[in-house]
Design a protein around this motif. Structure first.
Motif, mmCIF file in Angstrom:
data_model
loop_
_atom_site.group_PDB
_atom_site.id
_atom_site.type_symbol
_atom_site.label_atom_id
_atom_site.label_comp_id
_atom_site.label_asym_id
_atom_site.label_seq_id
_atom_site.Cartn_x
_atom_site.Cartn_y
_atom_site.Cartn_z
ATOM 1 N N ARG A 78 1.068 -1.351 0.052
ATOM 2 C CA ARG A 78 0.196 -0.247 0.114
ATOM 3 C C ARG A 78 0.735 0.891 0.455
ATOM 4 O O ARG A 78 0.475 2.227 -0.494
ATOM 5 C CB ARG A 78 -1.137 0.325 1.949
ATOM 6 N N THR A 79 1.831 1.316 0.728
ATOM 7 C CA THR A 79 2.833 1.956 0.383
ATOM 8 C C THR A 79 3.594 2.843 -0.117
ATOM 9 O O THR A 79 3.920 1.740 -1.769
ATOM 10 C CB THR A 79 3.961 2.056 1.086
ATOM 11 N N GLN A 80 3.181 4.011 -1.150
ATOM 12 C CA GLN A 80 3.571 4.857 -1.890
ATOM 13 C C GLN A 80 4.836 5.958 -2.053
ATOM 14 O O GLN A 80 5.334 5.989 -1.088
ATOM 15 C CB GLN A 80 2.383 5.565 -3.024
ATOM 16 N N PRO A 81 6.014 5.320 -3.103
ATOM 17 C CA PRO A 81 6.759 6.340 -3.299
ATOM 18 C C PRO A 81 6.705 7.615 -2.700
ATOM 19 O O PRO A 81 5.851 8.210 -3.793
ATOM 20 C CB PRO A 81 8.041 6.283 -4.046
ATOM 21 N N SER A 82 7.769 8.820 -2.469
ATOM 22 C CA SER A 82 7.130 10.151 -2.712
ATOM 23 C C SER A 82 7.684 11.002 -4.231
ATOM 24 O O SER A 82 7.311 11.515 -4.127
ATOM 25 C CB SER A 82 8.241 10.984 -1.175
ATOM 26 N N GLU A 83 8.747 9.940 -4.668
ATOM 27 C CA GLU A 83 9.694 10.233 -5.382
ATOM 28 C C GLU A 83 9.222 9.235 -6.534
ATOM 29 O O GLU A 83 9.714 8.285 -6.091
ATOM 30 C CB GLU A 83 10.932 10.880 -5.474
ATOM 31 N N ARG A 84 8.762 9.350 -7.307
ATOM 32 C CA ARG A 84 8.560 7.965 -9.266
ATOM 33 C C ARG A 84 9.882 8.488 -9.708
ATOM 34 O O ARG A 84 10.407 9.266 -10.013
ATOM 35 C CB ARG A 84 7.118 8.600 -9.931
ATOM 36 N N LEU A 85 10.097 6.816 -9.968
ATOM 37 C CA LEU A 85 11.197 7.077 -11.249
ATOM 38 C C LEU A 85 10.487 5.960 -11.730
ATOM 39 O O LEU A 85 9.427 5.097 -11.451
ATOM 40 C CB LEU A 85 12.264 6.010 -10.209
ATOM 41 N N ASP A 86 11.188 5.465 -13.226
ATOM 42 C CA ASP A 86 10.677 4.559 -13.877
ATOM 43 C C ASP A 86 12.094 3.981 -15.135
ATOM 44 O O ASP A 86 12.453 4.305 -15.950
ATOM 45 C CB ASP A 86 10.331 5.188 -15.479
ATOM 46 N N TYR A 87 12.286 2.904 -14.277
ATOM 47 C CA TYR A 87 13.683 2.037 -14.573
ATOM 48 C C TYR A 87 14.032 0.879 -14.317
ATOM 49 O O TYR A 87 12.815 0.292 -13.823
ATOM 50 C CB TYR A 87 15.480 2.295 -13.757
ATOM 51 N N ARG A 88 13.874 -0.424 -15.819
ATOM 52 C CA ARG A 88 13.702 -1.729 -15.232
ATOM 53 C C ARG A 88 16.112 -2.303 -15.097
ATOM 54 O O ARG A 88 16.774 -1.528 -15.367
ATOM 55 C CB ARG A 88 13.470 -2.303 -17.157
ATOM 56 N N LEU A 89 15.160 -2.969 -14.436
ATOM 57 C CA LEU A 89 16.621 -3.460 -13.511
ATOM 58 C C LEU A 89 16.866 -4.629 -14.164
ATOM 59 O O LEU A 89 16.143 -5.664 -13.756
ATOM 60 C CB LEU A 89 16.718 -3.611 -12.361
#
Length: 225
Positions: A78-89
């Motif tokens: 349920r917890t969401q990050p305060s800052e978004r990223l979009d990387y594929r590992l």
């Protein structure tokens, strides 16, 4: 805690030739984070609350409990990050965001900051991988770094389940002699069994990232007072 053994077979009635089942029901808290959890079993004397020694396999020194094989708990995410990223590992996960504590992008040399990385699992990896997080500046180099399996080994990548959200809290201590200036916080994974070869990182445009690391945030380091 309970009296060991079946209801009508307490320890006083045990013998050396019979296996006695001992059943426990454990409730997992609703807010438990995803990860591996190790059940531990032992016994103690109710009169003095002293645990009995446990000998396991070839160990010469007794323990006060026996750790059973781990169980995987899947959190609610349920917890969401305060800052978004979009990387594929690689093929196993996405790096979807982060939190920064203290909630500022400025820090003094010698101080610590805690970064929480948010991963979204795509598929479990077929081997153990090590996460690295470092604060880097082209002129000064690396002034803070932390390498470890996610969640300090409590939720390794081979145990991740598709769709799982993993929170990985990392505390970095900035070198006391770090020169003031702008630094980039980078994260990635490497394989210790393959000469520390880094896992491929793709950006939001599905383009390979040089150095195989994901840029997390820009941090301004101020001189120590």
């Amino acid at each position: 805690d309970q009296l060991p053994g079946p209801l009508f077979q307490p320890p006083r009635l045990w013998d050396a030739y019979t296996f006695w089942p001992d059943v426990y029901l454990l409730r997992i808290p609703d807010d438990a984070e995803s990860g591996l959890y190790w059940p531990a079993v032992g016994m103690y004397d109710f009169a003095d609350m002293q645990r009995l020694p446990v000998y396991s396999g070839a160990e010469s020194e007794p323990r006060d409990d026996l750790r059973l094989p781990p169980l995987k708990v899947l959190g609610t995410g349920r917890t969401q990050p305060s800052e978004r990223l979009d990387y594929r590992l690689g093929e196993f996960a996405r790096l979807s965001g982060y939190d920064l504590e203290p909630g500022s992008d400025r820090i003094r040399a010698g101080q610590t900051l805690t970064v929480t990385l948010y991963y979204e699992s795509v598929s479990p990896a077929d081997r153990e991988l090590i996460r690295f997080l470092q604060l880097h500046n082209p002129e000064a180099g690396v002034v803070a770094q932390h390498d470890a399996p996610p969640q300090q080994g409590a939720n390794p990548v081979w145990a991740w389940l598709p769709g799982e959200t993993i929170l990985d809290r990392v505390t970095l201590t900035v070198a006391a002699g770090a020169p003031p200036g702008s630094y980039t916080l980078y994260a990635g994974f490497y394989d210790p069994e393959r000469d520390n070869h880094r896992v491929d990182v793709l950006d939001a445009a599905v383009m390979p990232v040089p150095e195989q690391w994901a840029a997390i945030a820009e941090i301004e380091i101020e001189a120590a007072p």
